[in-house]
Write an enzyme that holds these catalytic residues in place. Structure first.
Site, PDB file in Angstrom:
ATOM      1  N   TYR A 190       0.840  -1.204   0.000  1.00 48.16           N
ATOM      2  CA  TYR A 190       0.000   0.000   0.000  1.00 48.16           C
ATOM      3  C   TYR A 190       0.874   1.253   0.000  1.00 48.16           C
ATOM      4  CZ  TYR A 190      -3.051   3.716   1.596  1.00 48.16           C
ATOM      5  OH  TYR A 190      -3.720   4.911   1.699  1.00 48.16           O
ATOM      6  N   PHE A 194      14.501  20.230  -1.697  1.00 51.62           N
ATOM      7  CA  PHE A 194      13.183  19.659  -1.951  1.00 51.62           C
ATOM      8  C   PHE A 194      13.060  18.265  -1.333  1.00 51.62           C
ATOM      9  CE2 PHE A 194      10.424  17.067  -4.698  1.00 51.62           C
ATOM     10  CZ  PHE A 194       9.265  17.815  -4.714  1.00 51.62           C
TER      11      PHE A 194
END
Length: 463
Positions: free
Chosen positions: A175, A292
């Site tokens: 998942y 980032f």
């Protein structure tokens, strides 16, 4: 309340001021060159995630628009998946075909009640700007959207998992791969397509996977109370069933200690990705890209430390303070060595909070030690070459300090001694000491001292 908090935490207040005043973005947007649609995309970016928006807007111009649109596409996909009011027969086709939908001019969706529904309602501006991207960047975004949409649809159709939650760690990892690992893959491919990351990262997909898994698992651990209120549970039964018999016991104060042990094991599982995350960040070639990547990772390790052995995480959504976040952003925008120091600091705090009564105590201690050892191999606290030279000199019984250094040390010690003596004498003089009288008093006449040797003339007279 916030004012009072910062009165007793002045260091955090200083971090906020330093970030606001002294932070100099690597790159800035040129809004004059942006179309109205792109400006609307940035507004939607601010609306859906302020934290991501802040670091995204400082990206290299080669990546700025592509990464912004990539995020909005995935956020739109995630909004559809999270909305439990959308009928399954409508949700599944939306998820599986989203990579095609994002090509349709004017496409909007008005059937969501999620907090980010405005993004779907104005998705036509995203479609317009996507078509302006380079072919290479567009194909990467399309491919990742297709993979993620199909993965989310598979979970949406899994009635057993929806009703009973994730069962195994394997399902849990899968998942996290679909909702975060694929995001990491997309980001890495965009970095490489722009020549802003080391090409070898393409050969190490496990590094990219760990980046996404670490962030997603941290969010799942933190959001346990909020997710359960909305009928979702992502903690795998394979983990929580070791400590409690029923999932509801996780939120029962009677089982608080056992529930904290569950959270500890979840934290342990997330910590296993740290070394590969640090290794991945070493592959960034551009400062804005490093920022980032590094800022969310720094936030994640700080969040893990916050939720570890913290009962509040079972009652509400806990977050690191704004001051702590600014401090992490200041440090994470420097270089990898400083980022490693951030990880080392929070790993050390986790070790300090580790409870010997926790069944995971030993495993957590070992994992924290592994992370610290890995960082030590990257940035040793001592110079290995100098240590080997000193050891060789000791074996040959040679002095490890050269004569010049010895002379300097002697002169410094002598100067310190003279300086301290002068201070002591000066202090005594200030308090009224009379050094002239002391010298006079020390003379033999003043003390009444007489010579014990007989006078020679007296001896002659006596004879």
């Amino acid at each position: 309340m916030g004012f009072l908090y910062y009165l007793v935490h002045p260091i955090e207040l200083r971090s906020i001021l330093q970030w606001k005043v002294y932070h100099d973005p690597v790159h800035t947007r040129d809004e004059a060159k942006e179309s109205p649609e792109m400006k609307e995309c940035f507004r939607l970016l601010d609306l859906t995630s302020r934290s991501f928006s802040a670091v995204c807007k400082e990206l290299n111009h080669e990546l700025l628009y592509s990464m912004t649109l990539f995020y909005l596409v995935l956020r739109g996909l995630d909004t559809i998946e999270d909305d439990m009011t959308i009928p399954l027969d409508q949700k599944v086709p939306l998820l599986r075909n989203f990579h095609k939908t994002m090509q349709q001019d004017g496409w909007q969706f008005h059937g969501s009640v999620e907090k980010d529904k405005e993004l779907l309602e104005k998705f036509d501006v995203v479609v317009t700007e996507l078509k302006k991207l380079s072919k290479a960047h567009y194909e990467i975004i399309e491919d990742l959207t297709r993979k993620m949409g199909n993965g989310m649809a598979d979970y949406a159709e899994n009635d057993f998992m929806i009703k009973n939650g994730v069962q195994t760690k394997e399902e849990y990892n899968l998942y996290c791969h679909y909702v975060a690992g694929l995001v990491g893959e997309g980001c890495t491919r965009l970095f490489l397509a722009s020549d802003l990351a080391h090409p070898k990262l393409a050969e190490r997909p496990n590094l990219t996977e760990s980046m996404g898994q670490f962030l997603q698992k941290t969010n799942i651990i933190r959001d346990i109370a909020e997710d359960w209120e909305e009928g979702r549970r992502w903690y795998p039964k394979e983990i929580w069933s070791k400590h409690v018999d029923e999932w509801e016991h996780m939120f029962d104060p009677q089982y608080r200690e056992q529930a904290l042990n569950v959270v500890s094991e979840m934290v342990l599982d997330a910590l296993k990705h740290v070394e590969e995350c640090l290794f991945y960040m070493a592959g960034m070639k551009d400062q804005s890209v490093f920022n980032f990547v590094a800022i969310p990772q720094g936030m994640a390790i700080a969040t893990l430390e916050l939720v570890f052995r913290n009962p509040a995480v079972l009652e509400r959504n806990v977050k690191i303070t704004k001051g702590a976040a600014c401090q992490i952003m200041l440090e994470s925008t420097q270089n990898l060595q400083v980022e490693c120091d951030v990880f080392k600091r929070y790993v050390h705090l986790i070790k300090e909070k580790n409870d010997p009564r926790d069944p995971n105590f030993l495993a957590i201690s070992v994992q924290c030690a592994k992370i610290e050892q890995f960082i030590e191999t990257l940035y040793p606290r001592q110079n290995p070459e100098k240590l080997s030279q000193e050891n060789a000199q000791l074996q040959r019984k040679e002095p490890t300090t050269d004569p010049g250094e010895a002379a300097v040390i002697f002169l410094v010690a002598l100067a310190c001694l003279v300086f301290i003596t002068a201070i002591m004498i000066g202090t005594a003089w200030l308090f009224g000491a009379k050094f002239g009288h002391i010298l006079d008093d020390m003379s033999p006449a003043a003390k009444g001292w007489t010579s014990s040797v007989p006078d020679p003339s007296a001896i002659r007279d006596e004879l």
